[in-house]
Design an enzyme around this catalytic site. Structure first.
Site, PDB file in Angstrom:
ATOM      1  N   ASP A   1     -13.478   2.745   8.794  1.00  0.00           N
ATOM      2  CA  ASP A   1     -13.947   1.563   9.507  1.00  0.00           C
ATOM      3  C   ASP A   1     -12.990   0.405   9.249  1.00  0.00           C
ATOM      4  O   ASP A   1     -12.373   0.318   8.195  1.00  0.00           O
ATOM      5  CB  ASP A   1     -15.354   1.198   9.029  1.00  0.00           C
ATOM      6  CG  ASP A   1     -16.078   0.315  10.019  1.00  0.00           C
ATOM      7  OD1 ASP A   1     -15.520   0.025  11.082  1.00  0.00           O
ATOM      8  OD2 ASP A   1     -17.216  -0.088   9.720  1.00  0.00           O
TER       9      ASP A   1
ATOM     10  N   LYS B   1       6.309   2.638   5.303  1.00  0.00           N
ATOM     11  CA  LYS B   1       6.277   1.272   5.815  1.00  0.00           C
ATOM     12  C   LYS B   1       6.102   1.277   7.330  1.00  0.00           C
ATOM     13  O   LYS B   1       6.819   1.963   8.052  1.00  0.00           O
ATOM     14  CB  LYS B   1       7.579   0.560   5.429  1.00  0.00           C
ATOM     15  CG  LYS B   1       7.631  -0.897   5.839  1.00  0.00           C
ATOM     16  CD  LYS B   1       8.938  -1.525   5.370  1.00  0.00           C
ATOM     17  CE  LYS B   1       9.031  -2.988   5.786  1.00  0.00           C
ATOM     18  NZ  LYS B   1      10.304  -3.608   5.340  1.00  0.00           N
ATOM     19  N   GLY B   2       5.128   0.501   7.823  1.00  0.00           N
ATOM     20  CA  GLY B   2       4.848   0.479   9.250  1.00  0.00           C
ATOM     21  C   GLY B   2       5.698  -0.522  10.001  1.00  0.00           C
ATOM     22  O   GLY B   2       6.168  -1.514   9.437  1.00  0.00           O
TER      23      GLY B   2
ATOM     24  N   ALA C   1       0.844  -1.196   0.000  1.00  0.00           N
ATOM     25  CA  ALA C   1       0.000   0.000   0.000  1.00  0.00           C
ATOM     26  C   ALA C   1       0.877   1.244   0.000  1.00  0.00           C
ATOM     27  O   ALA C   1       1.982   1.236   0.553  1.00  0.00           O
ATOM     28  CB  ALA C   1      -0.905  -0.002   1.230  1.00  0.00           C
TER      29      ALA C   1
ATOM     30  N   LYS D   1      -4.401  -5.342   6.209  1.00  0.00           N
ATOM     31  CA  LYS D   1      -3.339  -5.197   7.213  1.00  0.00           C
ATOM     32  C   LYS D   1      -3.158  -6.522   7.951  1.00  0.00           C
ATOM     33  O   LYS D   1      -4.130  -7.153   8.366  1.00  0.00           O
ATOM     34  CB  LYS D   1      -3.689  -4.098   8.219  1.00  0.00           C
ATOM     35  CG  LYS D   1      -3.780  -2.705   7.613  1.00  0.00           C
ATOM     36  CD  LYS D   1      -4.022  -1.658   8.694  1.00  0.00           C
ATOM     37  CE  LYS D   1      -3.990  -0.252   8.112  1.00  0.00           C
ATOM     38  NZ  LYS D   1      -4.133   0.782   9.165  1.00  0.00           N
TER      39      LYS D   1
ATOM     40  N   GLY E   1       2.518   4.755   1.008  1.00  0.00           N
ATOM     41  CA  GLY E   1       2.776   5.345   2.314  1.00  0.00           C
ATOM     42  C   GLY E   1       4.035   4.806   2.954  1.00  0.00           C
ATOM     43  O   GLY E   1       4.756   3.979   2.377  1.00  0.00           O
TER      44      GLY E   1
END
Length: 377
Positions: free
Chosen positions: A375, A323-324, A319, A340, A321
């Site tokens: 949501d 990287k988490g 996705a 996720k 953005g």
């Protein structure tokens, strides 16, 4: 009937009955929204919203315990659940809310049995299932024909039909402004007002937070113009705060970043069938979630995802953005959903575990539902 057959029948009936009890309580809570709006009891409404969000989980947990007690050492037996699914299907096959009851069955099943993956032998997935084609005994909408009456007279009749107990600040002025807005919209679309056949307005009011919405459509042949009227209750009375026609405006009202509506519909399936043509760009799963059936929306979403994968060559891609450190986030090229997955190991600055992440998502789900966050299923 053998002892095993009897226990399977009993388990199916317990889940059906528990769902019915849940749904009755869910609807009773939903019906309170109109009185809360009329009294401007906003704190009470917020508390009710939180309580209703937790209701489904409470009943699923109760069903889990009861079914486990009934099935005993067979509560994780694949053959038992395959027969149980067939027995449950018999119990709900004639119901208009059948798909929603089946999703409840799935919820209980997953609590007891499945940890990962999908098993179509024992779950109600049925990607090709057709909905009931019969018409409901009472439509979810009221129909108003233009006839010889002017729009002001018709809208006075429409607003009276809802039986509102609160006072309006300027009802005659609101009706006049509604009529002007509709005339302008219809003339732009069709050339003249006489071309319109009728207006259909959903009988139930859509309540959310401090607002209320009247939802319907203007029809000319096969062409439908959606219409949504927001109501706002101030200390000195209610005003009709506008008339929405565009799909973009209505999409915002039904957005997945908003909290769920309180809308008292006898048959949610029939309500969805009315709403869906007005928002063709929205997935049906989103609309189910918007009216409070967020658990059933998961089942519908699975069907939508399966359908998309069957007709596309989409690839899974990261996705957009940054990287988490906690979640792996990915998407499909042409499917407007982000997936996720909680990582097995977090970054060095994240001194918490998987359960903490799950608890944070639940906190957002239960308490931060004011239109700021998307949501999550």
């Amino acid at each position: 009937m053998t002892k095993s057959d009897l226990s399977i029948k009993q388990a199916a009936e317990v889940m059906r009955n528990d769902f019915d009890e849940f749904h009755a309580e869910f609807k009773a809570m939903t019906r309170k929204a109109g009185d809360i709006f009329a009294r401007r009891a906003w704190a009470e409404g917020q508390e009710l919203s939180t309580t209703r969000l937790d209701l489904y989980r409470h009943y699923v947990s109760r069903s889990e315990d009861r079914v486990k007690e009934i099935l005993q050492n067979k509560f994780r037996d694949h053959v038992t659940w395959r027969i149980l699914k067939l027995k449950f299907a018999e119990l709900v096959s004639k119901r208009r809310d059948g798909p929603i009851v089946e999703s409840y069955f799935n919820s209980v099943l997953r609590k007891l049995f499945i940890n990962e993956g999908i098993d179509e032998e024992i779950e109600f997935i049925d990607f090709e299932r057709r909905v009931l084609q019969t018409n409901p005994s009472v439509p979810v909408y009221q129909r108003f024909y233009l006839g010889g009456d002017n729009l002001e007279t018709i809208w006075s009749r429409i607003l009276r039909s809802y039986g509102f107990t609160f006072k309006f600040q300027d009802l005659e002025g609101d009706i006049e402004r509604i009529a002007i807005a509709i005339r302008k919209q219809v003339v732009e679309r069709f050339g003249r007002l006489e071309e319109v056949d009728q207006m259909d307005m959903i009988r139930s009011v859509f309540y959310r937070n401090k607002g209320a919405y009247l939802v319907g459509k203007i029809t000319k042949g096969n062409i439908q113009i959606p219409i949504v009227l927001p109501l706002v209750h101030f200390e000195d009375g209610v005003i009709i705060d506008g008339v929405l026609f565009s799909k973009n405006d209505i999409s915002i009202v039904f957005s997945f970043t908003r909290s769920y509506f309180f809308v008292d519909a006898e048959s949610p399936v029939d309500l969805i069938h009315f709403l869906r043509p007005l928002m063709k760009h929205k997935n049906m799963s989103e609309i189910y979630a918007s009216i409070g059936y967020n658990r059933h929306s998961k089942t519908v979403f699975l069907k939508e995802l399966n359908r998309h994968l069957n007709v596309s060559d989409d690839k899974i891609v990261p996705a957009p953005g940054i990287k988490g450190m906690v979640m792996v986030v990915f998407t499909l090229t042409n499917f407007n959903v982000v997936f996720k997955v909680i990582r097995d190991r977090f970054g060095p600055t994240k001194n918490f575990g998987r359960q903490h992440v799950i608890d944070c998502y639940r906190l957002v789900f239960m308490h931060d539902r004011v239109g700021r966050l998307a949501d999550a299923m």
